[in-house]
Design a protein around this motif. Structure first.
Motif, mmCIF file in Angstrom:
data_model
loop_
_atom_site.group_PDB
_atom_site.id
_atom_site.type_symbol
_atom_site.label_atom_id
_atom_site.label_comp_id
_atom_site.label_asym_id
_atom_site.label_seq_id
_atom_site.Cartn_x
_atom_site.Cartn_y
_atom_site.Cartn_z
ATOM 1 N N GLN A 98 0.973 -1.390 0.797
ATOM 2 C CA GLN A 98 -0.094 -0.123 -0.129
ATOM 3 C C GLN A 98 0.813 1.314 0.297
ATOM 4 O O GLN A 98 0.345 2.295 -0.095
ATOM 5 N N HIS A 99 1.945 1.519 0.618
ATOM 6 C CA HIS A 99 3.026 2.491 0.397
ATOM 7 C C HIS A 99 3.188 2.185 -0.937
ATOM 8 O O HIS A 99 4.503 3.862 -1.318
ATOM 9 N N ALA A 100 3.626 1.442 -1.507
ATOM 10 C CA ALA A 100 3.841 1.601 -2.551
ATOM 11 C C ALA A 100 3.515 2.948 -4.140
ATOM 12 O O ALA A 100 2.009 2.520 -4.148
ATOM 13 N N LYS A 101 3.845 3.739 -4.573
ATOM 14 C CA LYS A 101 3.431 3.945 -6.041
ATOM 15 C C LYS A 101 3.166 3.596 -7.109
ATOM 16 O O LYS A 101 3.153 4.557 -7.582
ATOM 17 N N GLY A 102 4.906 3.090 -7.306
ATOM 18 C CA GLY A 102 5.122 2.595 -8.406
ATOM 19 C C GLY A 102 5.561 1.474 -8.014
ATOM 20 O O GLY A 102 6.649 0.611 -7.365
ATOM 21 N N PHE A 103 6.188 0.498 -9.137
ATOM 22 C CA PHE A 103 6.794 -0.314 -9.421
ATOM 23 C C PHE A 103 7.353 -0.478 -10.405
ATOM 24 O O PHE A 103 7.137 -0.497 -11.585
ATOM 25 N N LEU A 104 9.003 -1.934 -10.319
ATOM 26 C CA LEU A 104 9.425 -1.908 -12.196
ATOM 27 C C LEU A 104 8.524 -3.867 -12.607
ATOM 28 O O LEU A 104 8.659 -4.338 -12.160
#
Length: 238
Positions: A145-151
């Protein structure tokens, strides 16, 4: 398609990883580097992916995507679109400019609009649709939930002359410094074959959502592949 943009604070192109591997034919150690794909090699990279990835990746092979002119045009358009993010990485042997391998990386953001899967090619629609289905079912932004994006990525390929040397794992290893530089807490990709699943697991990727291809067929993705499992795998960055 993607809202994330690389900042000018991150030098481009950057070499992200160097490694040595013994050549099984000569017994000598050879040095390689994994770096950002230079803009003047985008066409070469796409030719590599069309020749090897579309032929060898299980889903693409089962759909005969390499023999589908419209499909090749549409998947090429996806690769050209993500190339604008300047995230794709290429592997070279030091002192040579032949493409050893590629990972068609892209940053997926929480703010991205829904991926438009309105392709003319049924093969591309199935390939993209099954990949997005796996990714959506993993509910990554709910898990992190803390992530704004991912690779993520739209393809990993190693030239046939360089396979079975552990190069795929080394290309995947470059995701760690890339994620750190981009401020991304994890990398996630759908791996469709043990040839990518095994090296991914070796460097720390873990299964988050898996489905048998037979079960994917039951939800509408008819794929006559010769492997059992499709896996959404995640590498968490410490």
């Amino acid at each position: 398609m993607a809202s994330w943009n690389r900042t000018n604070e991150i030098p481009y192109p950057t070499v992200w990883h160097r490694f040595e591997i013994r050549n099984p034919s000569t017994g000598t150690c050879e040095t390689y580097r994994v770096q950002d794909l230079p803009p003047d090699r985008i066409d070469d990279a796409i030719r590599h992916m069309c020749e090897y990835f579309l032929r060898d990746e299980p889903i693409c092979a089962s759909l005969n995507l390499a023999q589908d002119p419209i499909g090749v045009e549409e998947i090429t358009a996806i690769w050209r679109s993500i190339a604008k993010q300047r995230c794709i990485v290429v592997c070279y042997e030091e002192g040579r400019e032949e493409i050893v391998g590629l990972n068609m990386l892209t940053v997926v953001s929480k703010e991205d609009p829904p991926f438009d899967n309105k392709f003319e090619s049924c093969a591309v629609k199935t390939f993209v649709g099954s990949t997005l289905y796996m990714t959506n079912e993993a509910k990554l932004f709910e898990r992190y939930q803390h992530a704004k994006g991912f690779l993520s990525a739209w393809g990993l390929s190693v030239h046939p002359s360089y396979r079975r040397r552990g190069i795929a794992a080394q290309i995947l290893t470059a995701r760690v410094p890339i994620c750190r530089a981009y401020g991304l807490p994890f990398s996630a990709t759908v791996f469709s074959h043990p040839g990518s699943q095994i090296p991914a697991a070796k460097i720390g990727f873990r299964d988050v959502f898996t489905m048998k291809f037979a079960d994917l067929a039951r939800v509408g993705f008819q794929l006559a592949v010769d492997v059992e499992w499709n896996k959404l795998m995640v590498l968490e960055i410490e």
